[in-house]
Design an enzyme around this catalytic site. Structure first.
Site, PDB file in Angstrom:
ATOM      1  N   LYS A  10      18.487  56.663  58.563  1.00  0.00           N
ATOM      2  CA  LYS A  10      18.997  55.273  58.686  1.00  0.00           C
ATOM      3  C   LYS A  10      17.888  54.306  59.104  1.00  0.00           C
ATOM      4  O   LYS A  10      17.969  53.646  60.154  1.00  0.00           O
ATOM      5  CB  LYS A  10      20.165  55.177  59.672  1.00  0.00           C
ATOM      6  CG  LYS A  10      21.365  56.037  59.303  1.00  0.00           C
ATOM      7  CD  LYS A  10      22.503  55.820  60.264  1.00  0.00           C
ATOM      8  CE  LYS A  10      23.682  56.719  60.000  1.00  0.00           C
ATOM      9  NZ  LYS A  10      23.477  58.137  60.362  1.00  0.00           N
ATOM     10  N   ASP A  60      14.000  48.798  59.693  1.00  0.00           N
ATOM     11  CA  ASP A  60      12.933  47.934  60.221  1.00  0.00           C
ATOM     12  C   ASP A  60      12.202  47.237  59.070  1.00  0.00           C
ATOM     13  O   ASP A  60      12.571  47.382  57.900  1.00  0.00           O
ATOM     14  CB  ASP A  60      11.971  48.793  61.070  1.00  0.00           C
ATOM     15  CG  ASP A  60      11.401  48.018  62.235  1.00  0.00           C
ATOM     16  OD1 ASP A  60      11.048  46.837  62.058  1.00  0.00           O
ATOM     17  OD2 ASP A  60      11.305  48.589  63.333  1.00  0.00           O
TER      18      ASP A  60
HETATM   19  P1  5BU Z   1      30.990  64.796  61.081  1.00  0.00           P
HETATM   20  O1  5BU Z   1      30.723  65.936  62.003  1.00  0.00           O
HETATM   21  O2  5BU Z   1      31.595  65.266  59.719  1.00  0.00           O
HETATM   22  O3  5BU Z   1      31.765  63.686  61.708  1.00  0.00           O
HETATM   23  O4  5BU Z   1      29.520  64.251  60.757  1.00  0.00           O
HETATM   24  C1  5BU Z   1      29.289  63.150  59.955  1.00  0.00           C
HETATM   25  C2  5BU Z   1      27.794  62.965  59.731  1.00  0.00           C
HETATM   26  O5  5BU Z   1      27.594  61.801  58.928  1.00  0.00           O
HETATM   27  C3  5BU Z   1      26.973  62.756  60.985  1.00  0.00           C
HETATM   28  O6  5BU Z   1      25.707  63.349  60.766  1.00  0.00           O
HETATM   29  C4  5BU Z   1      26.825  61.258  61.105  1.00  0.00           C
HETATM   30  O7  5BU Z   1      25.603  60.887  61.718  1.00  0.00           O
HETATM   31  C5  5BU Z   1      26.825  60.833  59.649  1.00  0.00           C
HETATM   32  N1  5BU Z   1      27.396  59.499  59.385  1.00  0.00           N
HETATM   33  C6  5BU Z   1      28.702  59.165  59.713  1.00  0.00           C
HETATM   34  O8  5BU Z   1      29.434  59.968  60.272  1.00  0.00           O
HETATM   35  N2  5BU Z   1      29.175  57.930  59.383  1.00  0.00           N
HETATM   36  C7  5BU Z   1      28.442  56.981  58.759  1.00  0.00           C
HETATM   37  O9  5BU Z   1      28.933  55.900  58.445  1.00  0.00           O
HETATM   38  C8  5BU Z   1      27.095  57.344  58.448  1.00  0.00           C
HETATM   39  C9  5BU Z   1      26.619  58.592  58.753  1.00  0.00           C
HETATM   40 BR1  5BU Z   1      26.033  56.087  57.567  1.00  0.00          BR
END
Ligand code: 5BU
Length: 237
Positions: free
Chosen positions: A70, A73
């Site tokens: 992500k 900058d």
């Molecule tokens: P989860 O364990 O399925 O909740 O993980 C979701 C992953 O996706 C996690 O690594 C977050 O940092 C990533 N993520 C997210 O959850 N939502 C977003 O909007 C974004 C990334 Br961009």
């Protein structure tokens, strides 16, 4: 691309904090995914060797590596964050993502840092509660992407950015997907695999805890892959 050849639109988010566990699970789940998403900066013992082993596993199982860094900058700084520094992301990741918030300089910087045939996803919105994203931001994100079609191949988004009836070259990758939960305790929101593919028009589901925290990660990955691919085929029909 494996997405079509081996019928999987599952991206596994392997958010584990030790290299050995991460590599082990990547190898077990590898056959069922088109993409493995990492957060290298959460891994306590990440070394060059972790990246090298990950590349080997990705080649063995034919998936792409997506570092969820992500970036956010100015162009000149993201070049260094992506190419230099401890993680040298550009030496091992096939896909990276960025917030379009700083403007197109971030895309140009990352394009300079990444090797040819890598790709960038722009974050059009997020899955978390009460975030500051809105429709106008998403539209501006889409417009920015359209000016960089040689590098930006899609979006992280909770929904398709264009009408489903329109032709759309962009891939939508979607986190916040679970069969078990609707939320977590820190503002994450989950939709079902079926909803994100059929109702929201997304292409690839990103799943973390639904797989690595389940009693049987392999069985969970197989289950998610099956549900997601059936939904995808149904939608494309
Ligand atoms: P989860 O364990 O399925 O909740 O993980 C979701 C992953 O996706 C996690 O690594 C977050 O940092 C990533 N993520 C997210 O959850 N939502 C977003 O909007 C974004 C990334 Br961009």
């Amino acid at each position: 691309m494996k997405l079509w050849k081996e019928k999987t639109n599952l991206c596994f988010s392997v958010d584990l904090i030790y290299s050995k566990e991460l590599l082990n699970l990547a190898n077990i789940i590898g056959p069922y995914i088109c993409c493995l998403k990492t957060h290298s900066d959460i891994v306590k013992d990440w070394t060059k060797n972790t990246a090298e082993e990950l590349i080997k596993i990705s080649k063995k199982h034919n998936f792409l590596i997506f570092e969820d860094r992500k970036f956010a900058d100015i162009g000149n700084t993201v070049i260094k964050q992506c190419r230099d520094g401890y993680f040298s992301i550009s030496s091992w990741a096939n896909i990276i993502n960025a917030h379009p918030l700083p403007g197109p300089g971030i895309i140009n910087g990352l394009k300079e840092a990444m090797p040819n045939n890598s790709g960038l996803l722009l974050i059009a919105n997020m899955s978390s509660n009460d975030n500051l994203f809105n429709q106008i931001y998403a539209e501006k994100t889409l417009n920015m992407a359209l000016k960089h079609t040689d590098f930006v191949f899609g979006f992280i988004s909770q929904n398709r950015l264009r009408d489903l009836s329109e032709p759309d070259p962009h891939i939508i990758m979607t986190p916040g997907v679970s069969l078990e939960n609707n939320t977590d305790t820190l503002g994450q929101n989950y939709n079902s695999p079926n909803d994100i593919i059929t109702k929201r028009g997304c292409d690839i589901a990103i799943i973390g805890r639904g797989i690595y925290e389940s009693d049987n990660p392999l069985e969970s990955a197989q289950k998610y892959r099956k549900i997601l691919w059936s939904a995808y085929e149904a939608r494309l029909k």
